[in-house]
Motif scaffolding. Structure first.
Motif, PDB file in Angstrom:
ATOM      1  N   GLU A   9       0.833  -1.200   0.000  1.00 20.42           N
ATOM      2  CA  GLU A   9       0.000   0.000   0.000  1.00 20.42           C
ATOM      3  C   GLU A   9       0.872   1.256   0.000  1.00 20.42           C
ATOM      4  O   GLU A   9       0.570   2.234  -0.692  1.00 20.42           O
ATOM      5  CB  GLU A   9      -0.930   0.009   1.212  1.00 20.42           C
ATOM      6  N   GLU A  52      -6.975   8.287   0.326  1.00 19.14           N
ATOM      7  CA  GLU A  52      -7.579   7.055   0.851  1.00 19.14           C
ATOM      8  C   GLU A  52      -6.542   6.099   1.427  1.00 19.14           C
ATOM      9  O   GLU A  52      -6.882   5.219   2.206  1.00 19.14           O
ATOM     10  CB  GLU A  52      -8.367   6.331  -0.257  1.00 19.14           C
ATOM     11  N   HIS A  53      -5.273   6.283   1.044  1.00 15.58           N
ATOM     12  CA  HIS A  53      -4.247   5.326   1.455  1.00 15.58           C
ATOM     13  C   HIS A  53      -3.139   5.975   2.272  1.00 15.58           C
ATOM     14  O   HIS A  53      -2.001   5.550   2.239  1.00 15.58           O
ATOM     15  CB  HIS A  53      -3.696   4.598   0.222  1.00 15.58           C
ATOM     16  N   LYS A  66       0.776   4.122  -2.818  1.00 18.79           N
ATOM     17  CA  LYS A  66       0.573   5.542  -2.504  1.00 18.79           C
ATOM     18  C   LYS A  66       1.715   6.380  -3.080  1.00 18.79           C
ATOM     19  O   LYS A  66       1.476   7.424  -3.692  1.00 18.79           O
ATOM     20  CB  LYS A  66       0.490   5.750  -0.999  1.00 18.79           C
ATOM     21  N   LEU A  87      -5.917  -3.690  -4.583  1.00 18.93           N
ATOM     22  CA  LEU A  87      -5.322  -2.355  -4.587  1.00 18.93           C
ATOM     23  C   LEU A  87      -4.681  -2.062  -5.941  1.00 18.93           C
ATOM     24  O   LEU A  87      -4.855  -0.977  -6.498  1.00 18.93           O
ATOM     25  CB  LEU A  87      -4.288  -2.247  -3.465  1.00 18.93           C
TER      26      LEU A  87
END
Length: 159
Positions: free
Chosen positions: A42, A157-158, A46, A107
């Motif tokens: 993640e 969001e991340h 990002k 993701l």
């Protein structure tokens, strides 16, 4: 010999600006290692979205300058081409990272289409800029703006 006039000074200033921009873009690229956990993956996603967002915003500035007819065609072509290269490189690097689990697959499935749309819009702007077609470059600004919003939303969001 004649003294350098305003055109020479403008050209020199543009070259300095372009060189500085190239250094900044080069500094944004960072090697990406493997991701063994979702959190690591993640973070890489990002970071990729942030890099692509920066490139898209650069492309938008070029499109806005083209709309105002406030730039030189060679400068615009290099600016947009570098932005496209940066976004494309970010996507390629991210796509080379193996997602560690199903959640990471999801993701990747969320981010990859955003990156593809961003690179496509920058590519269209680059093609038009190299043809010195300022109107066509300007037409890419709404697509780039949409990509910027999508990438920004992904980053938020991340966090």
């Amino acid at each position: 010999m004649t003294e350098p006039g305003p055109r020479s000074a403008t050209r020199r200033a543009l070259l300095v600006l372009l060189a500085a921009f190239a250094v900044v873009l080069a500094a944004c690229v960072q090697p990406v290692g493997p991701a063994r956990t979702f959190d690591s993956y993640e973070h890489k996603a990002k970071h990729t979205a942030e890099t692509a967002l920066s490139a898209v915003q650069t492309g938008r500035l070029g499109a806005q300058a083209a709309k105002r007819d406030d730039t030189f065609a060679p400068f615009l072509a290099v600016l947009v081409s570098n932005a496209e290269d940066e976004a494309s490189s970010a996507q390629t690097t991210f796509d080379s990272v193996q997602p560690p689990n199903d959640r990471s697959d999801n993701l990747r499935d969320d981010l990859d289409p955003l990156l593809t749309r961003a690179v496509d819009a920058l590519s269209q702007a680059r093609i038009a800029a190299r043809r010195a077609d300022f109107d066509e470059v300007a037409k890419q600004e709404p697509k780039l703006a949409k990509s910027a919003r999508e990438l920004d939303r992904f980053v938020e969001e991340h966090r």
